[in-house]
Design a protein around this motif. Structure first.
Motif, PDB file in Angstrom:
ATOM      1  N   GLY A  21      -8.173  -0.429  10.683  1.00 35.70           N
ATOM      2  CA  GLY A  21      -6.904   0.018  11.227  1.00 35.70           C
ATOM      3  C   GLY A  21      -5.895   0.293  10.132  1.00 35.70           C
ATOM      4  N   HIS A  22      -6.035  -0.378   8.986  1.00 33.26           N
ATOM      5  CA  HIS A  22      -5.142  -0.163   7.842  1.00 33.26           C
ATOM      6  C   HIS A  22      -5.886   0.648   6.786  1.00 33.26           C
ATOM      7  CE1 HIS A  22      -2.626  -0.764   4.345  1.00 33.26           C
ATOM      8  NE2 HIS A  22      -1.762  -1.489   5.042  1.00 33.26           N
ATOM      9  N   PRO A  23      -5.276   1.717   6.266  1.00 40.15           N
ATOM     10  CA  PRO A  23      -5.959   2.500   5.225  1.00 40.15           C
ATOM     11  C   PRO A  23      -6.275   1.649   4.004  1.00 40.15           C
ATOM     12  CG  PRO A  23      -3.630   3.083   5.378  1.00 40.15           C
ATOM     13  CD  PRO A  23      -3.932   2.232   6.562  1.00 40.15           C
ATOM     14  N   GLY A  24      -7.477   1.851   3.469  1.00 41.83           N
ATOM     15  CA  GLY A  24      -7.867   1.167   2.242  1.00 41.83           C
ATOM     16  C   GLY A  24      -8.019  -0.325   2.356  1.00 41.83           C
ATOM     17  N   PHE A  25      -8.092  -0.839   3.582  1.00 44.10           N
ATOM     18  CA  PHE A  25      -8.238  -2.281   3.777  1.00 44.10           C
ATOM     19  C   PHE A  25      -9.430  -2.538   4.680  1.00 44.10           C
ATOM     20  CE2 PHE A  25      -7.626  -6.310   5.889  1.00 44.10           C
ATOM     21  CZ  PHE A  25      -7.201  -7.152   4.856  1.00 44.10           C
ATOM     22  N   TRP A  26     -10.278  -3.484   4.269  1.00 42.95           N
ATOM     23  CA  TRP A  26     -11.512  -3.757   4.996  1.00 42.95           C
ATOM     24  C   TRP A  26     -11.698  -5.255   5.167  1.00 42.95           C
ATOM     25  CZ3 TRP A  26     -14.138   0.904   5.927  1.00 42.95           C
ATOM     26  CH2 TRP A  26     -13.759   1.982   5.120  1.00 42.95           C
ATOM     27  N   TYR A  27     -12.052  -5.675   6.368  1.00 43.96           N
ATOM     28  CA  TYR A  27     -12.462  -7.058   6.609  1.00 43.96           C
ATOM     29  C   TYR A  27     -13.962  -7.169   6.332  1.00 43.96           C
ATOM     30  CZ  TYR A  27      -8.327  -7.685   9.751  1.00 43.96           C
ATOM     31  OH  TYR A  27      -7.090  -7.777  10.320  1.00 43.96           O
ATOM     32  N   PHE A  28     -14.353  -8.303   5.741  1.00 38.02           N
ATOM     33  CA  PHE A  28     -15.784  -8.518   5.553  1.00 38.02           C
ATOM     34  C   PHE A  28     -16.088 -10.013   5.629  1.00 38.02           C
ATOM     35  CE2 PHE A  28     -19.821  -8.840   3.241  1.00 38.02           C
ATOM     36  CZ  PHE A  28     -20.544  -7.901   3.965  1.00 38.02           C
ATOM     37  N   GLY A  29     -17.069 -10.388   6.457  1.00 34.25           N
ATOM     38  CA  GLY A  29     -17.440 -11.791   6.584  1.00 34.25           C
ATOM     39  C   GLY A  29     -18.653 -11.956   7.478  1.00 34.25           C
ATOM     40  N   GLY A  30     -18.976 -13.209   7.758  1.00 25.44           N
ATOM     41  CA  GLY A  30     -20.139 -13.538   8.567  1.00 25.44           C
ATOM     42  C   GLY A  30     -21.021 -14.541   7.849  1.00 25.44           C
ATOM     43  N   ASN A  31     -22.143 -14.884   8.476  1.00 24.08           N
ATOM     44  CA  ASN A  31     -23.068 -15.815   7.822  1.00 24.08           C
ATOM     45  C   ASN A  31     -23.771 -15.127   6.654  1.00 24.08           C
ATOM     46  OD1 ASN A  31     -25.223 -14.270   8.881  1.00 24.08           O
ATOM     47  ND2 ASN A  31     -25.416 -15.574  10.676  1.00 24.08           N
ATOM     48  N   LEU A  32     -24.611 -15.861   5.949  1.00 20.76           N
ATOM     49  CA  LEU A  32     -25.226 -15.310   4.744  1.00 20.76           C
ATOM     50  C   LEU A  32     -26.035 -14.059   5.039  1.00 20.76           C
ATOM     51  CD1 LEU A  32     -24.797 -18.507   3.905  1.00 20.76           C
ATOM     52  CD2 LEU A  32     -26.255 -17.834   2.000  1.00 20.76           C
ATOM     53  N   ALA A  33     -26.804 -14.073   6.136  1.00 15.70           N
ATOM     54  CA  ALA A  33     -27.643 -12.926   6.458  1.00 15.70           C
ATOM     55  C   ALA A  33     -26.800 -11.697   6.782  1.00 15.70           C
ATOM     56  CB  ALA A  33     -28.563 -13.258   7.633  1.00 15.70           C
ATOM     57  N   TYR A  59       0.836  -1.199   0.000  1.00 20.23           N
ATOM     58  CA  TYR A  59       0.000   0.000   0.000  1.00 20.23           C
ATOM     59  C   TYR A  59       0.870   1.249   0.000  1.00 20.23           C
ATOM     60  CZ  TYR A  59      -3.685   3.286   1.224  1.00 20.23           C
ATOM     61  OH  TYR A  59      -4.576   4.333   1.218  1.00 20.23           O
ATOM     62  N   SER A  60       0.490   2.220  -0.827  1.00 21.19           N
ATOM     63  CA  SER A  60       1.180   3.509  -0.870  1.00 21.19           C
ATOM     64  C   SER A  60       0.342   4.534  -0.112  1.00 21.19           C
ATOM     65  CB  SER A  60       1.381   3.960  -2.316  1.00 21.19           C
ATOM     66  OG  SER A  60       1.824   5.307  -2.352  1.00 21.19           O
ATOM     67  N   ASP A  61       0.849   4.984   1.016  1.00 23.61           N
ATOM     68  CA  ASP A  61       0.128   6.004   1.771  1.00 23.61           C
ATOM     69  C   ASP A  61       0.055   7.315   1.008  1.00 23.61           C
ATOM     70  OD1 ASP A  61      -0.531   5.067   4.710  1.00 23.61           O
ATOM     71  OD2 ASP A  61       1.414   4.203   4.229  1.00 23.61           O
ATOM     72  N   SER A  62       1.087   7.634   0.266  1.00 28.42           N
ATOM     73  CA  SER A  62       1.106   8.908  -0.451  1.00 28.42           C
ATOM     74  C   SER A  62       0.106   8.929  -1.596  1.00 28.42           C
ATOM     75  CB  SER A  62       2.515   9.185  -0.977  1.00 28.42           C
ATOM     76  OG  SER A  62       2.935   8.155  -1.870  1.00 28.42           O
ATOM     77  N   LYS A  63      -0.051   7.805  -2.287  1.00 30.56           N
ATOM     78  CA  LYS A  63      -0.981   7.728  -3.413  1.00 30.56           C
ATOM     79  C   LYS A  63      -2.376   7.292  -2.982  1.00 30.56           C
ATOM     80  CE  LYS A  63       2.531   6.579  -6.890  1.00 30.56           C
ATOM     81  NZ  LYS A  63       2.954   5.562  -7.898  1.00 30.56           N
ATOM     82  N   GLY A  64      -2.475   6.664  -1.809  1.00 34.59           N
ATOM     83  CA  GLY A  64      -3.772   6.149  -1.373  1.00 34.59           C
ATOM     84  C   GLY A  64      -4.268   5.016  -2.233  1.00 34.59           C
TER      85      GLY A  64
END
Length: 622
Positions: A577-589, A298-303
Motif C-alpha cells: 500500500g505504501h510505495p517502496g515499502f514491503w512487509y516480510f515475515g513468517g516461519n522459516l519455511a 519517503y519522497s514520492d517525486s524521487k522514489g
C-alpha cells in the motif's frame, strides 16, 4: 463436478467429488491438456476456457501474469484475467516435468476426490516459470483443470549466478581487477557502503531479513540489513531458555544453504541463532548490528527513502534506499491488556514476550497463572512447572493442538521430509494450491491427525482443556494464515495437562480484574496468584511500523495477515500500500519460499519491468 462455497464465507469451500477410477495414461492426459492451454493462450483476445476448465476452477499466480500474488476462482474470472494479462505476459513454451516425484501422476487426494497432477515449466515475456496442474474429469469424461498454478522463477538477462553461472571468484575476474582490491578488502568497503547507497534497506536480521538479503544480493541488488541486537541470531538467543523450533529440519532450511544432514530434527534456539550468524557470514550479507532506525521519510517525486539510523557507537548515518523491507516479525507489537486492580496486585505481571526462564526465579510452590493457550503459553507453563511452580493455564476459547512427533510429520509427508524430493520443488508444490483449497484439504488432514493423536486429545478433554479445530475443521492451516495463532504444537505440555500436573481453568468471558493476590474471573470465581503471565499474543505488524516510522508511513500501509477478498494474504510478501515499502515475515519455511518472490518484485521495479509497481500502483489489476 463443482466446488461449493459454504457458510457465507468465500474462503470456506466444499471440495468436488470425482470418479474413483485412476487413468492408465496420466502423462498423455496432462500433455493433451497442456497443449490445449497453450493453443488458447496463443490468442488471448479470444480465450474460451469452457472446454479445458471446470466452471468452479482455480488459478493461483505468483508474478507470472501480474506483479502481485493473485487467486482467481471460477472459469469466468480466470478467462477475464487471462484475456487482460496474457498479452503482455506472453506465457508460452509449456513443458511437462518428465521425471521425479512430480511428473504426471494420478493422486487419490481424499476420499471422493482424485486428480491428475504434474509440475510443468514455461516461459514468459520477461523470464521463466514453474507451475502445477491438477485435472479432474467432468461428467462427460473430459479432463479439465480444477486448479492451476503459475509462478515466475527467474528473469531473463539478469539470472542469478547459480551452479554453472557461479562467479569465478579470482581477483582478476572481479570488477576493476586487482586495483579494486582483494575479496576481503572489497567486503570491508561493501559492508560499510562507502562507495554506494544500498538499493534496499532490510530492517531486522531474523529468518525474514537474512533470507531476504540473500535473495536480493543473489539477484544483484545491493542490500543493507540493520538489526538492534548485538549479534545476528540474538532475536532467537534472547527468547526463553527452553525454546526449540516446532517445525522439523527439512522444512526449515534457509535459502541456498540447507542444514547439514546431521542437524537435529528440532533446533534449540541458541543453536539456530548461531546458524543465523554463520549464514550471514557465509552468504556475505551486509549486516549492521546494534543499529536502530531513528526516522524515515519517503519522497514520492524521487522514489526513494531518507532513513536516519543510529549505530551502536552512537554515530548516525543517513541512507537513501529505494526500498525498505520490514522484517521485524510478522506478529508486530506485544498485545498487553490491562485490568482493574492490576496496580494493587502484590504479585508479578508480565507479557509472555518478556519471559526468559523460570529457573532464574524462586518459583517453587508459587501460584502461576498463564493467560493464553497458544504455543508460547504452553511453553511458559511447562517451564514454570518444571521449576516447581503450581501452574494454571487460563483458557478463554478453544485451542487447536497437534503433536510434534506425529501430526507435524504427517503434515509434511511426501514433501519436506527426510529422503524427500528437492526442497525447491517441494516449495513449489506446497504453495501451488489457493489457500481456500488448502484449507478444504486440511479438513480431511486434520481428521487424520486427530485419529493418530486421539490419546493426547482425549487426555486433554478429560482435563478440561477446550479443543477447537476451527470453524470448518481445517486445524492449523486456517488458524495460522487467518489468525497467526490459536494453536499449540505439542512438545510435552499436553501430557502434563492430561496428568493434572498443569491445571486448566476455562473462562469464556475472560478476566474481571486483579485482587491483591488473586486473578478475578468474569464468572465470579477467582484464582490465587503470585505470578501472572499474559501470553496474549501480538498486534498487527503495522503497529510496529507506526511505532518506529510514524503515522505518515503507517497510514499509507495496509494491515497485514489474514486473507483478502481473493484469498491471498493481505500485504505480506507483496505490495503493502505504501510505495517502496514491503512487509516480510513468517516461519522459516515461508521466509525461504517467499523471499524469492519479493526479491523478484523488487528486481522487476529496479530493471523497469514493473513500471506500474515502482510506486506500487496496482493499475495492472483486472
Amino acid at each position: 463436478m463443482a466446488t461449493t462455497l459454504t457458510g457465507g464465507n468465500p474462503h470456506i469451500i466444499q471440495l468436488p467429488t470425482t470418479p474413483a477410477s485412476s487413468p492408465s495414461e496420466p502423462e498423455a492426459i496432462a500433455q493433451q491438456w497442456l497443449t490445449k492451454l497453450q493453443i488458447q493462450l496463443a490468442h488471448p483476445e479470444s480465450i474460451d476456457l469452457a472446454t479445458i476448465f471446470h466452471k468452479e476452477s482455480w488459478w493461483r499466480d505468483m508474478l507470472a501474469l501480474d506483479w502481485d500474488m493473485r487467486t482467481l476462482h471460477t472459469a469466468t474470472e480466470i478467462e477475464a484475467f487471462l484475456r487482460k494479462r496474457q498479452g503482455p505476459s506472453a506465457l508460452s513454451n509449456f513443458r511437462l516435468q518428465n521425471k521425479g516425484n512430480f511428473k504426471p501422476s494420478w493422486n487419490q487426494v481424499v476420499d471422493g476426490l482424485g486428480w491428475v497432477s504434474s509440475m510443468f515449466f514455461f516461459d514468459t515475456a520477461v523470464g521463466s516459470g514453474t507451475g502445477m496442474l491438477r485435472l479432474t474429469q467432468s461428467e462427460d469424461k473430459v479432463w479439465k483443470a480444477y486448479a492451476v498454478y503459475t509462478s515466475l522463477q527467474e528473469l531473463k538477462g539478469v539470472e542469478e549466478p547459480l551452479g554453472k553461472r557461479r562467479a569465478e571468484g579470482t581477483t582478476e575476474s572481479m570488477p576493476g581487477g586487482l586495483e579494486g582490491g582483494t575479496w576481503v578488502e572489497r567486503r570491508e568497503r561493501q559492508k560499510e557502503f562507502l562507495d554506494e547507497e544500498p538499493t534496499v534497506l532490510v530492517v531486522g536480521a531474523g529468518q525474514a531479513g537474512l533470507n531476504m538479503g540473500a535473495r536480493l544480493q543473489s539477484m544483484g541488488l545491493s542490500c543493507l540489513i540493520v538489526d538492534k541486537h548485538e549479534r545476528v541470531g540474538d532475536n532467537w538467543r534472547k527468547r526463553y531458555r527452553t525454546l526449540v523450533t516446532h517445525d522439523p529440519a527439512e522444512f526449515t532450511h534457509m535459502a541456498y544453504l540447507p542444514f547439514p544432514q546431521n542437524w537435529p530434527q528440532f533446533t534449540p534456539k541458541d543453536k539456530l541463532g548461531d546458524w543465523f550468524e554463520a549464514y550471514a557470514n557465509i552468504m556475505e550479507l551486509n549486516v549492521w548490528t546494534r543499529t536502530a532506525v531513528a526516522s524515515a521519510e519517503y519522497s514520492d517525486s524521487k522514489g526513494e527513502w531518507n532513513v536516519d539510523v543510529t549505530r551502536g557507537d552512537g554515530s548516525q548515518r543517513t541512507l537513501r534506499p529505494r526500498h525498505v523491507v520490514w522484517c521485524t516479525g510478522h506478529s508486530g507489537e506485544p498485545r498487553v491488556p490491562t485490568f482493574p486492580g492490576q496496580d494493587s496486585f502484590q504479585g508479578t505481571v508480565y507479557h509472555g514476550s518478556q519471559h526468559r526462564d523460570a529457573a532464574e526465579l524462586n518459583v517453587r510452590g508459587k501460584k502461576v497463572i498463564v493467560v493464553g493457550t497458544g504455543n508460547s503459553g504452553h511453553d511458559i507453563a511447562q517451564n514454570y512447572y518444571e521449576n516447581g511452580a503450581d501452574v494454571t493455564m487460563l483458557q478463554r476459547s478453544g485451542t487447536y493442538v497437534i503433536t510434534a512427533d506425529k501430526g507435524v510429520f504427517m503434515m509434511h509427508e511426501g514433501l519436506h521430509e527426510d529422503g524427500g524430493p528437492p526442497t525447491e520443488q517441494c516449495d513449489i508444490v506446497s504453495e501451488s494450491l489457493p489457500f481456500p483449497v488448502q484449507f478444504a484439504l486440511s479438513v480431511h488432514a486434520t481428521k487424520r491427525f486427530a485419529e493418530a493423536e486421539k490419546d493426547t486429545l482425549e487426555g486433554l478433554r478429560r482435563a478440561g482443556f477446550q479443543l477447537d479445530f476451527g470453524p470448518d475443521g481445517a486445524g492449523i492451516a486456517r488458524a495460522y494464515y487467518t489468525a497467526g495463532g490459536g494453536y499449540y504444537i505439542d512438545v510435552g505440555c499436553s501430557q502434563l495437562i492430561s496428568e493434572g500436573k498443569i491445571n486448566v481453568k476455562h473462562s469464556p468471558r475472560g478476566i474481571n480484574g486483579f485482587g491483591t493476590r488473586e486473578l478475578k474471573l468474569a464468572d465470579g470465581s477467582s484464582l490465587p496468584a503470585d505470578i501472572v503471565v499474559l501470553a496474549t499474543g501480538y498486534d498487527n505488524m503495522r503497529t510496529t511500523v507506526r511505532k518506529v516510522l510514524g503515522d505518515k508511513v503507517a497510514d499509507r500501509c495496509s494491515d497485514v495477515w489474514d486473507l483478502d477478498e481473493e484469498g491471498e494474504l493481505r500485504a505480506m510478501w507483496r505490495p503493502s500500500g505504501h510505495p517502496g515499502f514491503w512487509y516480510f515475515g513468517g516461519n522459516l519455511a515461508l521466509c525461504r519460499i517467499y523471499s524469492k518472490f519479493l526479491a523478484l518484485q523488487i528486481k522487476a521495479v529496479e530493471t523497469g519491468l514493473s513500471k506500474g509497481t515502482r510506486h506500487q500502483e496496482r493499475t495492472n489489476k483486472i
